[in-house]
Motif scaffolding. Structure first.
Motif, PDB file in Angstrom:
ATOM      1  N   PHE A  19      38.698  52.170  50.271  1.00 46.11           N
ATOM      2  CA  PHE A  19      38.682  51.089  49.285  1.00 46.11           C
ATOM      3  C   PHE A  19      37.599  51.350  48.237  1.00 46.11           C
ATOM      4  CE2 PHE A  19      36.337  47.218  48.105  1.00 46.11           C
ATOM      5  CZ  PHE A  19      37.268  46.640  47.252  1.00 46.11           C
ATOM      6  N   PHE A  20      36.391  51.657  48.693  1.00 40.72           N
ATOM      7  CA  PHE A  20      35.289  51.872  47.758  1.00 40.72           C
ATOM      8  C   PHE A  20      35.513  53.124  46.909  1.00 40.72           C
ATOM      9  CE2 PHE A  20      30.927  53.385  46.764  1.00 40.72           C
ATOM     10  CZ  PHE A  20      30.583  52.355  45.905  1.00 40.72           C
ATOM     11  N   HIS A  21      35.967  54.190  47.529  1.00 49.13           N
ATOM     12  CA  HIS A  21      36.159  55.449  46.816  1.00 49.13           C
ATOM     13  C   HIS A  21      37.368  55.407  45.894  1.00 49.13           C
ATOM     14  CE1 HIS A  21      37.352  59.669  46.254  1.00 49.13           C
ATOM     15  NE2 HIS A  21      36.041  59.889  46.251  1.00 49.13           N
ATOM     16  N   ASP A  22      38.525  54.989  46.429  1.00 45.96           N
ATOM     17  CA  ASP A  22      39.775  55.064  45.674  1.00 45.96           C
ATOM     18  C   ASP A  22      39.987  53.868  44.748  1.00 45.96           C
ATOM     19  OD1 ASP A  22      40.110  57.360  47.167  1.00 45.96           O
ATOM     20  OD2 ASP A  22      41.573  56.469  48.535  1.00 45.96           O
ATOM     21  N   CYS A  26      33.948  54.364  43.433  1.00 48.14           N
ATOM     22  CA  CYS A  26      32.535  54.427  43.855  1.00 48.14           C
ATOM     23  C   CYS A  26      31.614  53.622  42.936  1.00 48.14           C
ATOM     24  CB  CYS A  26      32.069  55.877  43.947  1.00 48.14           C
ATOM     25  SG  CYS A  26      32.910  56.815  45.230  1.00 48.14           S
ATOM     26  N   ASP A  27      32.135  52.541  42.385  1.00 46.62           N
ATOM     27  CA  ASP A  27      31.367  51.687  41.471  1.00 46.62           C
ATOM     28  C   ASP A  27      31.215  50.307  42.104  1.00 46.62           C
ATOM     29  OD1 ASP A  27      30.238  50.284  39.391  1.00 46.62           O
ATOM     30  OD2 ASP A  27      31.927  50.555  38.006  1.00 46.62           O
ATOM     31  N   ALA A  29      30.051  47.654  40.943  1.00 43.83           N
ATOM     32  CA  ALA A  29      30.414  46.569  40.027  1.00 43.83           C
ATOM     33  C   ALA A  29      31.906  46.232  40.090  1.00 43.83           C
ATOM     34  CB  ALA A  29      30.021  46.929  38.603  1.00 43.83           C
ATOM     35  N   GLN A  30      32.731  47.162  40.574  1.00 42.35           N
ATOM     36  CA  GLN A  30      34.169  46.910  40.659  1.00 42.35           C
ATOM     37  C   GLN A  30      34.587  46.217  41.953  1.00 42.35           C
ATOM     38  OE1 GLN A  30      37.002  49.867  39.529  1.00 42.35           O
ATOM     39  NE2 GLN A  30      35.546  50.901  38.167  1.00 42.35           N
ATOM     40  N   ILE A  31      33.688  46.132  42.921  1.00 43.33           N
ATOM     41  CA  ILE A  31      34.035  45.545  44.216  1.00 43.33           C
ATOM     42  C   ILE A  31      34.576  44.116  44.081  1.00 43.33           C
ATOM     43  CG2 ILE A  31      33.096  44.738  46.427  1.00 43.33           C
ATOM     44  CD1 ILE A  31      31.482  47.296  46.576  1.00 43.33           C
ATOM     45  N   PRO A  32      33.944  43.216  43.320  1.00 44.38           N
ATOM     46  CA  PRO A  32      34.480  41.840  43.272  1.00 44.38           C
ATOM     47  C   PRO A  32      35.937  41.764  42.801  1.00 44.38           C
ATOM     48  CG  PRO A  32      32.277  41.888  42.364  1.00 44.38           C
ATOM     49  CD  PRO A  32      32.674  43.313  42.601  1.00 44.38           C
ATOM     50  N   LEU A  33      36.261  42.409  41.716  1.00 44.39           N
ATOM     51  CA  LEU A  33      37.617  42.361  41.187  1.00 44.39           C
ATOM     52  C   LEU A  33      38.603  43.068  42.106  1.00 44.39           C
ATOM     53  CD1 LEU A  33      39.611  41.698  38.894  1.00 44.39           C
ATOM     54  CD2 LEU A  33      39.005  43.912  37.902  1.00 44.39           C
ATOM     55  N   LYS A  34      38.259  44.263  42.562  1.00 43.71           N
ATOM     56  CA  LYS A  34      39.172  45.053  43.393  1.00 43.71           C
ATOM     57  C   LYS A  34      39.367  44.429  44.772  1.00 43.71           C
ATOM     58  CE  LYS A  34      39.977  48.164  40.318  1.00 43.71           C
ATOM     59  NZ  LYS A  34      41.299  48.332  39.732  1.00 43.71           N
ATOM     60  N   TYR A  35      38.310  43.833  45.329  1.00 42.07           N
ATOM     61  CA  TYR A  35      38.451  43.198  46.636  1.00 42.07           C
ATOM     62  C   TYR A  35      39.395  42.006  46.546  1.00 42.07           C
ATOM     63  CZ  TYR A  35      37.491  41.295  51.214  1.00 42.07           C
ATOM     64  OH  TYR A  35      37.640  40.832  52.497  1.00 42.07           O
ATOM     65  N   LYS A  36      39.222  41.196  45.511  1.00 40.47           N
ATOM     66  CA  LYS A  36      40.084  40.030  45.347  1.00 40.47           C
ATOM     67  C   LYS A  36      41.542  40.454  45.135  1.00 40.47           C
ATOM     68  CE  LYS A  36      40.380  35.635  43.058  1.00 40.47           C
ATOM     69  NZ  LYS A  36      39.812  34.702  42.127  1.00 40.47           N
ATOM     70  N   GLU A  37      41.763  41.484  44.340  1.00 41.55           N
ATOM     71  CA  GLU A  37      43.121  42.009  44.143  1.00 41.55           C
ATOM     72  C   GLU A  37      43.710  42.466  45.472  1.00 41.55           C
ATOM     73  OE1 GLU A  37      43.113  45.219  41.331  1.00 41.55           O
ATOM     74  OE2 GLU A  37      42.551  43.916  39.654  1.00 41.55           O
ATOM     75  N   ARG A  38      42.926  43.221  46.202  1.00 41.44           N
ATOM     76  CA  ARG A  38      43.394  43.757  47.481  1.00 41.44           C
ATOM     77  C   ARG A  38      43.657  42.647  48.482  1.00 41.44           C
ATOM     78  NH1 ARG A  38      42.367  48.672  50.198  1.00 41.44           N
ATOM     79  NH2 ARG A  38      43.542  48.516  52.133  1.00 41.44           N
ATOM     80  N   PHE A  39      42.779  41.656  48.503  1.00 40.49           N
ATOM     81  CA  PHE A  39      42.935  40.505  49.390  1.00 40.49           C
ATOM     82  C   PHE A  39      44.284  39.837  49.134  1.00 40.49           C
ATOM     83  CE2 PHE A  39      42.530  36.025  50.462  1.00 40.49           C
ATOM     84  CZ  PHE A  39      41.872  36.038  51.670  1.00 40.49           C
ATOM     85  N   ASN A  40      44.566  39.524  47.887  1.00 37.51           N
ATOM     86  CA  ASN A  40      45.827  38.859  47.530  1.00 37.51           C
ATOM     87  C   ASN A  40      47.036  39.747  47.830  1.00 37.51           C
ATOM     88  OD1 ASN A  40      44.584  36.478  46.669  1.00 37.51           O
ATOM     89  ND2 ASN A  40      44.220  37.311  44.647  1.00 37.51           N
ATOM     90  N   ASN A  41      46.961  41.023  47.485  1.00 31.19           N
ATOM     91  CA  ASN A  41      48.080  41.944  47.749  1.00 31.19           C
ATOM     92  C   ASN A  41      48.356  42.108  49.237  1.00 31.19           C
ATOM     93  OD1 ASN A  41      48.567  42.416  45.034  1.00 31.19           O
ATOM     94  ND2 ASN A  41      47.267  44.230  44.963  1.00 31.19           N
ATOM     95  N   ASP A  42      47.294  42.279  50.012  1.00 32.76           N
ATOM     96  CA  ASP A  42      47.465  42.471  51.464  1.00 32.76           C
ATOM     97  C   ASP A  42      48.132  41.258  52.102  1.00 32.76           C
ATOM     98  OD1 ASP A  42      46.323  44.961  51.285  1.00 32.76           O
ATOM     99  OD2 ASP A  42      44.470  44.438  52.326  1.00 32.76           O
ATOM    100  N   PHE A  43      47.671  40.064  51.750  1.00 30.01           N
ATOM    101  CA  PHE A  43      48.218  38.879  52.392  1.00 30.01           C
ATOM    102  C   PHE A  43      49.616  38.539  51.878  1.00 30.01           C
ATOM    103  CE2 PHE A  43      43.943  38.476  53.950  1.00 30.01           C
ATOM    104  CZ  PHE A  43      44.160  38.042  55.247  1.00 30.01           C
ATOM    105  N   ILE A 104      28.174  44.574  52.702  1.00 29.10           N
ATOM    106  CA  ILE A 104      27.347  43.485  52.164  1.00 29.10           C
ATOM    107  C   ILE A 104      27.888  43.037  50.806  1.00 29.10           C
ATOM    108  CG2 ILE A 104      25.061  42.919  51.240  1.00 29.10           C
ATOM    109  CD1 ILE A 104      23.938  44.701  53.575  1.00 29.10           C
ATOM    110  N   TYR A 105      28.246  43.984  49.960  1.00 26.29           N
ATOM    111  CA  TYR A 105      28.820  43.631  48.662  1.00 26.29           C
ATOM    112  C   TYR A 105      30.173  42.952  48.821  1.00 26.29           C
ATOM    113  CZ  TYR A 105      25.294  45.806  45.730  1.00 26.29           C
ATOM    114  OH  TYR A 105      24.125  46.096  45.087  1.00 26.29           O
TER     115      TYR A 105
END
Length: 154
Positions: A19-22, A26-27, A29-43, A104-105
């Motif tokens: 997730f962090f790499h792809d 490896c940024d 600052a992108q974790i908040p947006l990408k995590y939320k996208e992934r959260f919604n897509n996964d569910f 943590i992020y």
């Protein structure tokens, strides 16, 4: 060690790294947006009508929670004894530290986003109904936790 040696743990560990790499390149600052996208897509993929089914082990949110629990327990072991503190220091590497930092992020995203961590605290002002049976045990557990803090205390 049984949890660490399991295939499920290795899959979750690799899932967070991927997730962090792809997804985040490896940024941090992108974790908040990408995590939320992934959260919604996964569910969405868990829904019965979904064409692209997903196993629960492949859900990033599940992987994050599993690793959080593992590293929390490892920290409790580390704090509990001088022997374990030295053993962990010798047998764990900075690679695990980087994964913990990513976690943590990711946790910060969940804690600060009202769509991912919904505030349900208004129920604390309602009167507790009379309980019996299984609910009586749940009430005891509730009474033990109701005045605790929102976060795990380490």
């Amino acid at each position: 060690m049984a949890a660490y040696m399991s295939l499920e743990f290795a899959h979750a560990y690799q899932g967070v790294i991927n997730f962090f790499h792809d997804d985040c390149d490896c940024d941090i600052a992108q974790i908040p947006l990408k995590y939320k996208e992934r959260f919604n897509n996964d569910f969405q993929k868990l829904q019965p009508q979904s064409q692209n089914k997903i196993d629960i082990q492949d859900i990033l949110h599940y992987q994050r929670r599993m690793l959080n629990d593992f590293f929390y327990e490892l920290e409790m072991c580390r704090e509990s004894s001088f022997f374990l503190r030295n053993k962990i220091r010798k047998e764990w590497t900075t690679n695990e530290a980087w994964v913990v930092k990513i976690l943590i992020y990711m946790n910060k995203v969940v804690d600060s986003d009202p769509e991912l961590f919904k505030d349900i605290s208004s129920i604390k002002h309602d009167h507790m109904p009379k309980t019996r049976g299984l609910s009586k045990h749940l009430e005891k557990f509730y009474n033990a936790l109701k005045s605790e803090k929102r976060y795990i205390q380490i």
